[in-house]
Design an enzyme around this catalytic site. Structure first.
Site: not given
Ligand code: M6R
Length: 624
Positions: A101-102, A497, A520, A27, A504, A2, A75
């Site tokens: 936000n929260g 990664e 495995h 956000r 995503e 948010c 969000w």
């Molecule tokens: O801001 P941060 O690095 O703490 O965020 C961690 C994850 O939320 C962030 O890396 C998320 O997995 C990304 N969408 C990955 O691309």
């Protein structure tokens, strides 16, 4: 999660709010809304969907005018993304508006109480309950005759907010305005980021600096329990905590255009192409060629204290957790210190026995991830020294850590993290080098690492120059429904990664594995429709990795190999090869991740996905 923007001053608020919301949209983008004080009335516009498709059109068709207002991009947590559930939300009287936000954890019991008192609710959100609670306390103040403000002390609107927040369990970053006080806006935070922008005759409230950097560079990062009352020409700070209210003015470091997309189709692509520069920014001034080591300004630890560390725990989420895994290999290799890598969301609730001389490293791009922040607080509570590796200057984690290292990667707007990962790994390499040089690593070895690291920016550029070829490969596999990513040792986290990036933004099912683990179990999934990306640099384990490649081939799985320049043999075995410049084995992740980012990007674009705003996600995850 948010985004909040607020404005109070002499300019028209709506264009500032819409522009700010566009910058905060990463956000959360389920819905958006604004509330502006127009002729002492609250005018609100709210719409489901992305800003340019919904809210911006609504505001254009039905404009609102006024010099005080707030906006919100959502969000969804409580209640699905609908117009009704969009913020701002009003109290029972309709005079007071709230953006939030929260998560208000006790919203159910509060709602019940208000329903019994005859209140009506228009949404399913916890925020509307908070608006009713603030409205209730405001009415109480008015009834008790304490609602008149003489210009001194705490403003009644701020007092009502404070009284309400004392009843709240949960997290919040909020903005509040009220028709009775057209020259006032109140902000408060606990657990969700909020900053005040200080301008000339105007003030801003925002979830992060990118929303207001084009208006002012002077900001205050609110602390938990701060309550700020903004007027056009002044502000007052109160605190809900036990401490006396205090604040510090800070300067935003980056330029407004650092948060622009420029010539690139998406922020993600721009950020991928920025990586030669971001590595340079991460290493600048930190490498000491003479002593063959690295130096950091903000660790707040003496060499003796660093020398006394027996164990390191690294905690993080998502992509930052993958960087942490690379860090584990690097620190154990260079410094021979045992390293544990923990998901922050698990670490905070686990009763993991941690040795006395353990250093905790938290890695985060945003510096606001709720689970990582909780891991940091739990570690500090147990008396451990905590260092952060963080990108966003002034973020909560950067401020609460005992010391830390900034990435200096500039704003990362694309929801899929790219340049932050490469900067995190660069910083971890230097940290491991420094720790190694305090212990057993020779100056000669240190100098070799420095040389290899300094070559990385040009080598990344060389890979970026192959983007057309990577795009061609991406188009060939864009229809796939399952993908595997395999790597050994340093390249195993990169495989994870690569799989996360693809999942995503393209919604293709993808999994990363250590190459040898395939046999495995997961190899059962391999068929001619399931491509595997195999990271096969010419390193100590190359022959082993090559055998794993053969195993996939024998099951007719198509293979995209990432190989070291000069390896012609591999071409005959696989469908496609992406060549990477040769580097020292521990630095390979810094190169290998680049084609994986590009591959995911081009596949997602080919599938028509919204790369910068993938479904269900938000950039900064500030809820548990
Ligand atoms: O801001 P941060 O690095 O703490 O965020 C961690 C994850 O939320 C962030 O890396 C998320 O997995 C990304 N969408 C990955 O691309």
């Amino acid at each position: 999660m948010c985004g909040i923007i607020g404005y109070i001053g002499k300019q028209q608020a709506t264009p500032i709010l819409i522009e700010g919301l566009r910058r905060l949209e990463y956000r959360g983008y389920d819905s958006a809304g604004v509330a502006v004080l127009q002729n002492r009335e609250l005018a609100t516009r709210k719409k489901k969907g992305k800003i340019d498709e919904g809210l911006a059109k609504l505001v254009q068709a039905n404009p609102i005018y006024g010099q005080v207002g707030m906006g919100h991009t959502r969000w969804a947590t409580h209640g699905p993304p609908t117009d009704e559930n969009s913020h701002p939300h009003l109290d029972q009287s309709g005079k007071l508006a709230v953006v939030h936000n929260g998560v208000i954890e006790n919203f159910d019991s509060l709602k019940e109480r208000f329903l019994e008192e005859g209140h009506t609710f228009k949404s399913a959100t916890d925020t509307e309950v908070l608006a009713h609670l603030i409205g209730h306390h405001y009415d109480e103040l008015m009834k008790s005759g304490k609602g008149n403000w003489t210009g001194e002390g705490t403003h009644p609107l701020a007092q009502a907010v404070m009284n309400a927040l004392r009843e709240v369990i949960g997290t919040y970053g909020i903005g509040v305005i009220c028709t009775d006080h057209p020259g006032v806006m109140v902000g408060a935070r606990r657990g969700s980021p909020l900053i005040v922008g200080v301008g000339e005759g105007e003030h801003f409230l925002a979830s992060d600096a990118s929303a207001i950097v084009s208006h002012t560079r002077t900001v205050i990062y609110l602390k938990d329990y701060d309550v700020v009352t903004l007027f056009p020409d002044k502000f007052k700070m109160d605190s809900l905590g036990s401490e006396v209210a205090s604040f510090q003015l800070s300067k935003i470091e980056f330029d407004a255009d650092a948060a622009e997309r420029g010539k690139f189709a998406h922020y993600m692509l721009k950020e991928i192409f920025e990586q030669p520069k971001t590595v340079q920014n991460a290493i600048r001034g930190r490498l000491d060629a003479e002593d063959g080591t690295a130096k950091f300004g903000g660790l707040n630890m003496t060499t003796a204290e660093l020398r006394a560390i027996d164990q390191i725990v690294i905690t993080a989420c998502g992509t930052s957790w993958h960087a942490a895994l690379v860090g584990e290999y690097l620190i154990e290799e260079f410094a021979h210190i045992p390293v544990e890598v923990e998901y922050a969301s698990e670490f905070r609730y686990r009763n993991a026995p941690i040795e006395k001389n353990t250093l905790v490293l938290v890695i985060t791009q945003s510096g606001e991830t709720a689970d990582t922040l909780a891991g940091l607080r739990e570690s500090k509570r147990r008396g451990h020294r905590v260092l952060s590796i963080c990108n966003v200057v002034g973020s909560t984690i950067a401020r609460e850590a005992d010391g830390g290292i900034y990435l200096h990667a500039g704003p990362e707007i694309g929801v899929a993290s790219t340049k932050a990962f490469v900067s995190q790994v660069s910083v971890l390499t230097m940290f491991a080098l420094m720790m190694g040089r305090i212990r057993m690593l020779s100056n000669r070895r240190g100098s070799q690492i420095i040389k290899a690291l300094e070559a990385i920016p040009d080598q990344i550029q060389k890979i970026l120059d192959q983007s057309e070829e990577i795009k061609r490969i991406a188009l060939k596999y864009a229809h796939a429904e399952d993908f595997f990513f395999l790597g050994r040792q340093y390249n195993f986290p990169v495989a994870l990664e690569g799989a996360l990036k693809l999942k995503e933004i393209s919604y293709i099912h993808a999994e990363g594995y250590p190459a040898a683990e395939m046999k495995h179990g997961p190899i059962a999934m391999i068929d001619e429709k399931t491509p595997t990306v195999i990271l096969a640099p010419t390193d100590a384990l190359y022959e082993k990795t090559f055998s794993n490649l053969e195993e996939i081939k024998a099951r007719k799985g198509p293979i995209i190999a990432l190989a070291t320049e000069g390896n012609d043999r591999i071409k005959e075995k696989v469908e496609d090869v992406i060549y990477l410049p040769a580097t020292w084995e521990p630095l390979h992740p810094l190169l290998a991740v680049i084609p994986l980012q590009l591959l995911s990007y081009y596949i997602a674009v080919a599938r028509g996905c919204d790369v910068d705003k993938p479904r269900n996600l938000a950039k900064s995850v500030t809820v548990e």
